[in-house]
Design a protein around this motif. Structure first.
Motif, PDB file in Angstrom:
ATOM      1  N   UNK A   4       0.785  -1.333  -0.188  1.00  0.00           N
ATOM      2  CA  UNK A   4      -0.064  -0.215  -0.238  1.00  0.00           C
ATOM      3  C   UNK A   4       0.965   2.100   0.041  1.00  0.00           C
ATOM      4  N   UNK A   5       2.061   1.442   0.814  1.00  0.00           N
ATOM      5  CA  UNK A   5       3.031   3.114   1.119  1.00  0.00           C
ATOM      6  C   UNK A   5       3.827   2.870  -0.260  1.00  0.00           C
ATOM      7  N   UNK A   6       4.475   1.636  -0.574  1.00  0.00           N
ATOM      8  CA  UNK A   6       4.560   1.301  -2.249  1.00  0.00           C
ATOM      9  C   UNK A   6       3.878   2.267  -2.805  1.00  0.00           C
ATOM     10  N   UNK A   7       2.277   1.762  -2.840  1.00  0.00           N
ATOM     11  CA  UNK A   7       1.906   2.277  -4.286  1.00  0.00           C
ATOM     12  C   UNK A   7       1.559   3.866  -4.031  1.00  0.00           C
ATOM     13  N   UNK A   8       1.333   4.387  -2.981  1.00  0.00           N
ATOM     14  CA  UNK A   8       0.901   5.954  -2.427  1.00  0.00           C
ATOM     15  C   UNK A   8       2.467   6.641  -2.784  1.00  0.00           C
ATOM     16  N   UNK A   9       3.614   6.296  -2.486  1.00  0.00           N
ATOM     17  CA  UNK A   9       4.605   6.759  -2.967  1.00  0.00           C
ATOM     18  C   UNK A   9       5.096   6.747  -4.253  1.00  0.00           C
ATOM     19  N   UNK A  10       4.287   5.931  -4.889  1.00  0.00           N
ATOM     20  CA  UNK A  10       4.851   5.658  -6.282  1.00  0.00           C
ATOM     21  C   UNK A  10       5.689   4.630  -7.098  1.00  0.00           C
ATOM     22  N   UNK A  11       5.779   4.156  -6.035  1.00  0.00           N
ATOM     23  CA  UNK A  11       6.619   2.692  -6.460  1.00  0.00           C
ATOM     24  C   UNK A  11       6.633   1.834  -6.558  1.00  0.00           C
ATOM     25  N   UNK A  12       6.438  -0.060  -7.253  1.00  0.00           N
ATOM     26  CA  UNK A  12       6.695  -0.606  -8.317  1.00  0.00           C
ATOM     27  C   UNK A  12       5.161  -0.649  -8.150  1.00  0.00           C
ATOM     28  N   UNK A  13       4.420  -1.104  -7.433  1.00  0.00           N
ATOM     29  CA  UNK A  13       2.434  -0.940  -7.809  1.00  0.00           C
ATOM     30  C   UNK A  13       1.711   0.021  -7.771  1.00  0.00           C
ATOM     31  N   UNK A  14       3.034   1.389  -7.866  1.00  0.00           N
ATOM     32  CA  UNK A  14       2.423   2.912  -8.121  1.00  0.00           C
ATOM     33  C   UNK A  14       1.883   3.069  -9.863  1.00  0.00           C
ATOM     34  N   UNK A  15       2.300   4.778 -10.007  1.00  0.00           N
ATOM     35  CA  UNK A  15       1.923   5.562 -11.299  1.00  0.00           C
ATOM     36  C   UNK A  15       3.325   4.505 -11.807  1.00  0.00           C
ATOM     37  N   UNK A  16       2.985   4.673 -13.325  1.00  0.00           N
ATOM     38  CA  UNK A  16       4.392   4.571 -14.093  1.00  0.00           C
ATOM     39  C   UNK A  16       4.892   6.047 -14.165  1.00  0.00           C
ATOM     40  N   UNK A  17       5.963   5.569 -14.791  1.00  0.00           N
ATOM     41  CA  UNK A  17       7.328   7.009 -15.361  1.00  0.00           C
ATOM     42  C   UNK A  17       7.058   7.587 -16.064  1.00  0.00           C
ATOM     43  N   UNK A  18       6.644   8.688 -16.704  1.00  0.00           N
ATOM     44  CA  UNK A  18       6.366   8.584 -17.897  1.00  0.00           C
ATOM     45  C   UNK A  18       7.417   8.200 -18.924  1.00  0.00           C
ATOM     46  N   UNK A  19       7.978   7.358 -19.697  1.00  0.00           N
ATOM     47  CA  UNK A  19       9.040   6.933 -20.860  1.00  0.00           C
ATOM     48  C   UNK A  19       9.413   8.770 -21.765  1.00  0.00           C
ATOM     49  N   UNK A  20      10.470   8.537 -21.914  1.00  0.00           N
ATOM     50  CA  UNK A  20      10.618   9.512 -22.802  1.00  0.00           C
ATOM     51  C   UNK A  20      10.332   8.913 -24.038  1.00  0.00           C
ATOM     52  N   UNK A  21      10.124   9.985 -24.788  1.00  0.00           N
ATOM     53  CA  UNK A  21       9.685   9.361 -26.473  1.00  0.00           C
ATOM     54  C   UNK A  21      11.438   9.094 -27.068  1.00  0.00           C
ATOM     55  N   UNK A  22      10.824   8.112 -28.490  1.00  0.00           N
ATOM     56  CA  UNK A  22      12.578   7.105 -28.447  1.00  0.00           C
ATOM     57  C   UNK A  22      12.456   8.151 -29.708  1.00  0.00           C
ATOM     58  N   UNK A  23      13.659   8.868 -30.131  1.00  0.00           N
ATOM     59  CA  UNK A  23      13.771   9.649 -31.038  1.00  0.00           C
ATOM     60  C   UNK A  23      13.979   8.876 -32.376  1.00  0.00           C
ATOM     61  N   UNK A  24      13.397   9.927 -33.218  1.00  0.00           N
ATOM     62  CA  UNK A  24      13.984   8.485 -34.564  1.00  0.00           C
ATOM     63  C   UNK A  24      14.937   9.373 -35.286  1.00  0.00           C
ATOM     64  N   UNK A  25      16.118   8.291 -36.040  1.00  0.00           N
ATOM     65  CA  UNK A  25      17.473   8.258 -35.934  1.00  0.00           C
ATOM     66  C   UNK A  25      17.735   7.683 -37.618  1.00  0.00           C
ATOM     67  N   UNK A  76       3.925  11.079 -30.770  1.00  0.00           N
ATOM     68  CA  UNK A  76       4.644  10.805 -29.663  1.00  0.00           C
ATOM     69  C   UNK A  76       5.196  12.208 -29.340  1.00  0.00           C
ATOM     70  N   UNK A  77       5.772  13.250 -29.586  1.00  0.00           N
ATOM     71  CA  UNK A  77       7.339  13.826 -28.910  1.00  0.00           C
ATOM     72  C   UNK A  77       8.301  14.023 -29.115  1.00  0.00           C
ATOM     73  N   UNK A  78       8.573  12.804 -30.258  1.00  0.00           N
ATOM     74  CA  UNK A  78       9.464  12.498 -30.005  1.00  0.00           C
ATOM     75  C   UNK A  78      10.445  13.274 -31.764  1.00  0.00           C
ATOM     76  N   UNK A  79      11.529  13.030 -31.955  1.00  0.00           N
ATOM     77  CA  UNK A  79      11.968  14.338 -32.481  1.00  0.00           C
ATOM     78  C   UNK A  79      13.054  12.948 -33.977  1.00  0.00           C
ATOM     79  N   UNK A  80      12.886  13.719 -35.150  1.00  0.00           N
ATOM     80  CA  UNK A  80      13.390  13.548 -35.767  1.00  0.00           C
ATOM     81  C   UNK A  80      14.929  13.704 -36.673  1.00  0.00           C
ATOM     82  N   UNK A  81      16.112  13.048 -35.849  1.00  0.00           N
ATOM     83  CA  UNK A  81      17.796  13.843 -35.954  1.00  0.00           C
ATOM     84  C   UNK A  81      17.771  13.255 -37.537  1.00  0.00           C
ATOM     85  N   UNK A  82      18.225  13.837 -38.287  1.00  0.00           N
ATOM     86  CA  UNK A  82      18.711  13.624 -39.834  1.00  0.00           C
ATOM     87  C   UNK A  82      20.754  13.548 -39.848  1.00  0.00           C
ATOM     88  N   UNK A  83      20.663  12.742 -39.747  1.00  0.00           N
ATOM     89  CA  UNK A  83      22.267  12.764 -39.580  1.00  0.00           C
ATOM     90  C   UNK A  83      22.883  12.660 -42.134  1.00  0.00           C
TER      91      UNK A  83
END
Length: 191
Positions: A4-25, A76-83
């Motif tokens: 219960x406390x883990x869920x309240x603190x955002x632990x394993x069972x809590x809210x997921x952290x937002x993942x950074x969008x994968x940039x396309x290269x 999804x907020x991701x950038x395109x990187x053109x080399x």
């Protein structure tokens, strides 16, 4: 309670952290002229909604290995990187911001010095070959390479000399070369 406390603190069972969008290269092949002058290129981009076309502004003075970032274009907020990759050119070798052109000169132009035409990306110029020039010598034409970006100095154009002997000689040319040969042997014997 621990769960219960883990869920309240955002632990394993809590809210997921937002993942950074994968940039396309990806790589973008451009011509030397596009790198020197800048340009706009239309590319096809494929995502979950299908294929769409977007305009890519190629800045003046870009070099191989530089990256152009297209913010949010990958979805999804991701950038395109053109080399950037500058394609090989028929007349110029590219070395960073410097350009190297091979310039064929005759033996008499190299020995006596001459004024010869040289084609640059901006048109033709007249280049002065100093007397006694050797194959492999480089003459620098300041600022005629790839332009600088954001306060950078522009590159230079180097004319790399290559002494070329005619494949077929006229009788008069053969006579003159034979005379030079005899003169050269005389100088070697005297010294």
């Amino acid at each position: 309670f621990e769960a219960y406390f883990n869920q309240m603190r955002g632990g394993n069972g809590g809210q997921r952290r937002q993942q950074r969008p994968q940039h396309l290269e990806s790589e973008l092949d451009i011509t030397l002229e596009e790198a020197v002058r800048g340009s706009t290129r239309q590319i096809n981009l494929q995502d979950h909604s299908g294929t769409r076309q977007i305009d890519v502004k190629i800045p003046k003075g870009v070099t191989s290995g530089a990256k152009i970032r297209l913010k949010g274009e990958a979805g999804g907020g991701a950038d395109v990187l053109l080399k950037i990759r500058i394609l090989p050119h028929a007349r110029f070798e590219v070395d960073g911001k410097d350009l190297i052109a091979t310039l064929a000169v005759s033996p008499w132009e190299a020995a006596l010095g001459a004024k010869v035409p040289l084609h640059t990306l901006d048109g033709e110029i007249t280049l002065t070959i100093p007397a006694g020039a050797q194959t492999g010598s480089k003459l620098r034409i300041k600022g005629k390479g790839v332009p600088g970006r954001k306060g950078e100095e522009p590159g230079h154009l180097y004319a790399k000399l290559k002494i070329v002997v005619p494949k077929q000689l006229s009788d008069k040319e053969r006579e003159l070369f034979e005379q030079l040969h005899r003169e050269g042997q005389t100088i070697i014997m005297v010294t």
